[in-house]
Motif scaffolding. Structure first.
Motif, mmCIF file in Angstrom:
data_model
loop_
_atom_site.group_PDB
_atom_site.id
_atom_site.type_symbol
_atom_site.label_atom_id
_atom_site.label_comp_id
_atom_site.label_asym_id
_atom_site.label_seq_id
_atom_site.Cartn_x
_atom_site.Cartn_y
_atom_site.Cartn_z
ATOM 1 N N UNK A 288 0.829 -1.202 0.000
ATOM 2 C CA UNK A 288 0.000 0.000 0.000
ATOM 3 C C UNK A 288 0.863 1.253 0.000
ATOM 4 N N UNK A 289 2.035 1.166 0.687
ATOM 5 C CA UNK A 289 2.882 2.367 0.756
ATOM 6 C C UNK A 289 3.447 2.725 -0.600
ATOM 7 N N UNK A 290 3.429 1.782 -1.522
ATOM 8 C CA UNK A 290 3.892 2.095 -2.873
ATOM 9 C C UNK A 290 2.732 2.315 -3.822
ATOM 10 N N UNK A 291 1.530 2.387 -3.264
ATOM 11 C CA UNK A 291 0.363 2.495 -4.138
ATOM 12 C C UNK A 291 -0.184 3.905 -4.113
ATOM 13 N N UNK A 292 -1.291 4.067 -4.774
ATOM 14 C CA UNK A 292 -1.872 5.393 -4.936
ATOM 15 C C UNK A 292 -3.138 5.562 -4.090
ATOM 16 N N UNK B 67 -7.104 1.955 -3.764
ATOM 17 C CA UNK B 67 -6.559 2.113 -5.112
ATOM 18 C C UNK B 67 -5.147 1.569 -5.090
ATOM 19 N N UNK B 68 -4.954 0.433 -5.722
ATOM 20 C CA UNK B 68 -3.668 -0.235 -5.579
ATOM 21 C C UNK B 68 -2.689 0.005 -6.718
ATOM 22 N N UNK B 69 -2.894 1.035 -7.503
ATOM 23 C CA UNK B 69 -1.926 1.254 -8.604
ATOM 24 C C UNK B 69 -0.565 1.614 -8.038
ATOM 25 N N UNK B 70 0.440 1.045 -8.650
ATOM 26 C CA UNK B 70 1.800 1.206 -8.168
ATOM 27 C C UNK B 70 2.337 2.576 -8.546
ATOM 28 N N UNK B 71 2.899 3.296 -7.568
ATOM 29 C CA UNK B 71 3.465 4.605 -7.917
ATOM 30 C C UNK B 71 4.904 4.749 -7.459
ATOM 31 N N UNK B 72 5.524 3.650 -7.144
ATOM 32 C CA UNK B 72 6.917 3.753 -6.757
ATOM 33 C C UNK B 72 7.088 4.490 -5.445
ATOM 34 N N UNK B 73 8.161 5.244 -5.325
ATOM 35 C CA UNK B 73 8.504 5.837 -4.035
ATOM 36 C C UNK B 73 7.895 7.221 -3.841
ATOM 37 N N UNK B 74 6.903 7.580 -4.660
ATOM 38 C CA UNK B 74 6.339 8.936 -4.577
ATOM 39 C C UNK B 74 5.875 9.282 -3.169
ATOM 40 N N UNK C 109 -7.981 10.811 8.749
ATOM 41 C CA UNK C 109 -8.631 12.093 8.484
ATOM 42 C C UNK C 109 -8.392 12.501 7.051
ATOM 43 N N UNK C 110 -7.149 12.481 6.641
ATOM 44 C CA UNK C 110 -6.856 12.947 5.294
ATOM 45 C C UNK C 110 -7.006 11.844 4.256
ATOM 46 N N UNK C 111 -7.327 10.644 4.693
ATOM 47 C CA UNK C 111 -7.513 9.523 3.767
ATOM 48 C C UNK C 111 -6.282 9.197 2.952
ATOM 49 N N UNK C 112 -5.105 9.654 3.414
ATOM 50 C CA UNK C 112 -3.906 9.334 2.636
ATOM 51 C C UNK C 112 -3.358 7.996 3.133
ATOM 52 N N UNK C 113 -4.099 6.947 2.820
ATOM 53 C CA UNK C 113 -3.742 5.621 3.310
ATOM 54 C C UNK C 113 -2.343 5.220 2.868
#
Lengths: 496, 279, 300
Positions: free
Chosen positions: C37-41, C48-55, C264-268
């Motif tokens: 999840x930490x690498x997802x969006x 939302x499990x799309x991969x976004x790398x280390x963003x 709160x911010x939903x930034x899972x």
């Protein structure tokens, strides 16, 4: 047939009286199918399931009513039915999923999630429950509250439940963009049809309706309105120093200068919850920008580089010079002790502070925050309807109570906010305390702008960024840096 | 009786520290005995002018618009007792095996179990809820019990492993020569000697599970099954907080664990003395 | 005989299997999921499990609040672990001297362990509330005033330069009794002969502590480090109940920030990133120590 026609007249009369009774009994004089009864009473046979459900609900508590086991049942003469009022019946049809046969049998629970656990808000909630129970005695209400200011803990409990598909039947939701954080298109049921059926789109003010709309739909039913930009002041101190409530920030700082060094905190500030100081800042923003500009901040129409924002930050910075140094040890309510003890002169907080002052027996003065006369920074609590609510039919009645005049008056008198409906008569208004009466007048004529710290103006992720920036500002007092952070927050949220 | 100045100094230092440790309890008790009108942040050290048990009554049975802690205390008891006993039993078995029966990779497994203890539980709340839901235990006390048992395995295993490591090898050898296998040694040698170890584990687990808030508030969302920690949090509201009731509630919620430490503390010490937490 | 051994080997594996499986799922599968999840969006309520790398990690390290929480965590861990170990050891040494009413003192030092961090936080919030010039001092500041030590007053957690240190004071209060109990048990377990022998050899008391006692207590220090370290990295309840994030985030900790980000911010995805960063810190610090100690034990 004649009996039925007479009943229809009763309905109309009842309907005109407002939401008093949710229907009336009907005893059949000859055997009839539900479809025919529905046709006779409502002019349309489609309301049969509504009648079945309403009767079965009544039958659970009053055994003189018939117990109907099938939709196509032909009921014998003498069977006693309960005909629900037309609005509820329409709502039933709108909400009911024909595959859920269990919904036709009444009973069940109503799980209400909120963070109203103590004091006036809990009493207000109880008042709503009492009204609900009068009309739906077959339903068991489960009060699933979780304490924690602004739903801090509650939201963390609710969100995994929404994701896992096991939400409460209804939950407390701030009006406005807070709903974005719940991905309503996936998890919530749009309420446009209920708004039309119950006439809410006619009775709530247009500004509020605008606020309630997200992605073109309504997602909650508002129970109240709170005002965020109120300046509370100690009348005795003001009398002693011959002061009047400041109309603008220059007057405000003059008052601060006079009071400074007299053992009185001119402007008291709290920030233990992390939101109280940003709350103050939002009211300052409402004073340095016009209502349109303020609204534009949240839609991208107004850039955050606007000089109004800079000026607001500078005002906040200057306020810190006159504020109590222990602000981070105080929550919004404990800092009011300064005013109660005569050691603090002013405080900016939403009108829930009135409840605190009344409980402590303090005769406090109020005025709009300097520079915001004619502006009403609004927030509202609503109740939402999750798509996978376990008892959807029970939710209809709940939303009906919340949106009804009776419900709103009962709730708001105890909570210390004002009803969202515009059809409150003058004598009903007189039941509220003087502050709330003046608040209702302002609500009717001021320009209404959404509060950001209370979920109306911006989605939660933006609220958190906004809050973080202001919290850091309190310590760094770096106007330029903070304004840049606010710009970045807007960019992140609006995607431009 | 040497009241050597050094000795006197020693006692003074000990008493000074005792005051430091007791100071917060003084505030708790004194505040909860005051009435709401008298409770004041700036006079917290003053003893109550009138003794009032009203706040305890309200904390237990509820007041204006809020519920009391009484029903939730029962929930906590129902949750804590099985969870403590089961996790202690598991810890004992696992600890024994790790201490005495080195199978291949045992050390690695043990390190992995300990390491897993460090993850902040906030970050696994969502998969936890989903998993519990899929086995039908979400929102129930058995679900809470299961959660506490599983997340208690590393620490109980650690404690027992260290404890059993101190049992002299000769005892074990003697039993094995007598023909006892793995379970036999456990039953005949380890279990009878386990009392001090159990003392430490039971007290430790009872305390952590009783005081847990995060899992309680996330998993037991139905107020009817909520443990006392959630109810205590609900005694506050987003509105007027009656400090005397909150403090009384905190005292009441802490009472079971306090009593455990006060009366059973010596067994805890004995357990430690017997080597359970030596490392 | 080998048959029995074989059977026992299998049995030992079977008996730990349920626990191992439970840990595998409830800890490691969840950690794996969190890592992914930490690498997802995943930035809204809908997964939302799309991969976004280390963003997400980049965004975290650019967030001033996050950096402050990391610093606070370092300060807090150092103070809390160091303070508890020192105070606990000191108390154990003092109590080891055949004190009358030792049991009473022990209970007094130990009982804070029985309280939850929430209760501790509520009480210490009052105790370390500095008060103000207009309303008067309160809490510890008031006590200091009453004892004539008013110059020692500070702003405690309202002073951004102190912040998390105040939280550490409360945490040390709670856990030092536990360390004391452990060290006391350890001290009692050191045979008197060893100390006698050193005394005969002419060592001073201080030298005995340094060269005889402390090394023997190393396993206890290790055990205490594990427990204290794990509490420290996850510290959350205490911050919530006592101070909140504090002025300028001086009391904020990663676990608290993660809670806000996630719920709160939903930034899972970012929240998951914080969890993995915390785990990484643990790995770098604790794991080598764990393995080293375990190996030393096996040799012993």
């Amino acid at each position: 047939m004649r009996k039925v026609g007479w009943l229809l007249a009763v309905f109309v009369a009842v309907g005109l009286l407002g939401w008093a009774q949710a229907g009336a009994p009907l005893v059949l004089d000859k055997p009839s199918s539900l479809a025919n009864i529905s046709l006779a009473v409502f002019g349309d046979s489609a309301y049969a399931p509504a009648i079945m459900r309403a009767t079965n609900s009544k039958a659970l508590v009053d055994h003189t009513f018939a117990r109907i086991s099938r939709l196509d049942e032909v009921l014998p003469a003498g069977a006693k039915l309960w005909i629900p009022d037309a609005a509820w019946a329409k709502a039933f049809l709108a909400v009911w999923d024909p595959n859920r046969v269990e919904d036709l049998f009444g009973g069940g629970k109503l799980v209400v999630g909120s963070w109203w656990t103590a004091g006036g808000e809990a009493e207000g909630l109880e008042a709503l429950f009492a009204l609900y129970r009068e009309n739906f005695p077959d339903v068991v209400i489960v009060n699933a509250t979780v304490a924690g200011g602004a739903g801090f803990v509650f939201k963390a409990v609710l969100k995994p439940r929404l994701i896992a598909g096991d939400p409460p039947d209804t939950f407390q939701l701030h009006a406005g963009l807070e709903v974005e954080g719940y991905s309503p298109e996936v998890y919530l049921r749009p309420l446009d049809d209920l708004y039309a059926i119950f006439g809410w789109d006619k009775v709530f003010p247009p500004d509020l309706l605008d606020l309630m709309r997200y992605e073109g739909h309504y997602w909650g039913v508002p129970v109240n309105i709170h005002r965020s930009n109120v300046l509370w002041y100690n009348k005795e101190i003001f009398a002693k120093y011959n002061l009047k409530p400041p109309a603008n920030w220059d007057e405000f700082f003059q008052i601060c200068e006079i009071l400074k060094g007299k053992g009185i905190v001119p402007i008291t500030l709290a920030n233990a919850g992390g939101w109280e100081a940003p709350h103050l800042f939002e009211t300052i923003l409402a004073s340095t920008l016009t209502p349109e500009e303020y609204r534009g901040l949240w839609t991208g129409a107004t850039p955050w580089t606007h000089p109004g924002v800079t000026r607001a930050l500078e005002i906040l910075k200057k306020i810190l010079d006159y504020a109590n140094p222990d602000y981070s040890a105080h929550t919004w309510d404990t800092v009011l002790e300064y005013i109660a003890a005569g050691r603090g002169a002013m405080n900016v907080m939403g009108d829930w502070a009135m409840g605190w002052f009344m409980a402590k027996g303090v005769d406090v003065g109020w005025a709009p925050v300097p520079g915001t006369k004619g502006v009403f920074v609004a927030l509202s609590d609503t109740f939402a309807f999750p798509k996978r609510a376990p008892n959807p039919i029970n939710v209809i009645g709940w939303l009906e109570v919340c949106g009804s005049k009776e419900g709103q008056i009962a709730f708001n008198m105890r909570k210390g906010s004002i009803p969202a409906r515009t059809d409150i008569t003058a004598e009903e208004r007189a039941q509220f305390n003087p502050y709330l009466q003046s608040c209702m007048e302002d609500w009717a004529r001021d320009a209404i702008v959404p509060s950001v710290m209370h979920g109306a103006a911006a989605p939660e992720s933006w609220v958190v960024d906004f809050k973080d920036a202001i919290n850091l500002f309190l310590v760094t007092k770096d106007v330029a840096g903070t304004q840049a952070a606010l710009v970045a927050a807007a960019k992140a949220a609006l995607g431009k | 009786m040497k009241l050597h100045p050094a000795r006197l100094l020693l006692y003074l230092v000990l008493i000074a520290f005792a005051l430091y440790y007791l100071m917060p309890v003084y505030v708790l008790v004194v505040t909860s005995l005051k009435s709401f009108a008298e409770v004041n942040l700036y006079r917290m050290w003053n003893p109550p002018r009138t003794f009032s048990l009203e706040s305890f009554r309200r904390a237990l049975f509820g007041g204006m618009g809020y519920q009391g802690l009484a029903p939730n205390i029962l929930n906590s008891v129902i949750m804590v007792l099985p969870a403590t006993l089961i996790s202690a039993a598991l810890g004992s078995l696992n600890g024994y095996i790790f201490a005495r029966w080195q199978f291949r990779g045992a050390n690695t497994l043990f390190t992995l179990a300990l390491f897993g203890m460090f993850i902040p539980y906030q970050s696994i709340l969502i998969p936890l809820v989903q998993t519990l839901k899929s086995i039908g235990l979400y929102g129930t006390i058995p679900g809470l019990i299961l959660t506490h048992v599983i997340y208690g395995i590393p620490i109980t295993t650690l404690i027992f492993r260290n404890y059993y490591a101190t049992v002299p090898k000769e005892l074990v050898e003697a039993a094995r020569i007598d023909g006892a296998g793995l379970l036999g040694v456990y039953r005949r040698i380890m279990l009878p000697l386990s009392l001090p170890g159990f003392a430490v584990v039971l007290i430790w687990q009872f305390t952590s599970i009783w005081n847990d808030f995060l899992f309680a508030v996330t998993i037991a969302q139905n107020p009817a099954v909520q443990p006392v920690t959630v109810a205590l949090n609900n005694l506050a509201g987003s509105f007027i907080v009656e400090w005397n009731v909150q403090m009384a509630g905190a005292l009441l919620a802490a009472l079971p664990t306090l009593l455990v430490y006060i009366f059973l503390g010596r067994y805890f010490m004995r357990g430690l003395l017997a080597g359970s937490l030596k490392g | 005989m080998w048959f029995k051994r074989k059977r026992d080997q299998i049995l030992s594996v079977l008996l730990v299997l349920p626990s191992a499986l439970a840990i595998l799922v409830f800890v490691y599968a969840f950690i794996a999921l969190t890592t992914y999840v930490s690498f997802s969006n995943w930035n809204k309520l809908v997964p939302d499990y799309t991969f976004v790398g280390t963003a997400n990690y980049l965004r975290l390290f650019q967030n001033p609040r996050f950096l402050i929480t990391l610093r606070n965590l370092g300060v807090f861990t150092g103070l809390f672990v160091g303070g508890s170990l020192t105070l606990g050891f000191l108390l154990a040494v003092l109590l080891d001297r055949r004190i009358k009413a030792e049991g009473l003192f022990r209970t007094i030092y130990l009982y804070p362990l029985a309280l939850s961090f929430i209760v501790t936080g509520v009480v210490w919030r009052w105790l370390l509330n500095p008060g103000s010039p207009q309303m008067g001092s309160t809490g510890i500041n008031l006590l200091l005033e009453m004892m004539g030590l008013g110059f020692l007053k500070t702003g405690w957690y309202t002073d951004p330069r102190i912040g998390i240190i105040a939280v550490a004071v409360a945490a040390i209060w709670q856990m030092s009794g536990y360390v004391m109990a452990m060290y006391l048990a350890g001290l009692r377990g050191i045979p008197e002969e060893l100390r006698e022998a050193a005394r005969v050899d002419g060592a001073s008391e201080l030298q005995i502590y340094r060269f005889v006692v402390l090394p023997l207590l190393r396993p206890i220090t290790f055990g205490a480090l594990i427990v204290l370290g794990h509490i420290s990295l996850k510290i959350y309840d205490l911050v919530v109940a006592m101070t909140g994030p504090g002025p300028g985030y001086s009391c904020d900790v990663p676990a608290y920030f993660m809670w806000e980000l996630t719920f709160r911010a939903n930034r899972f995805a970012q929240g998951a990133g914080i969890a993995i960063i915390l785990l990484a810190i643990v790995s770098i610090l604790i794991v080598p120590y764990l393995r080293y100690s375990l190996r030393r034990e096996v040799e012993a």
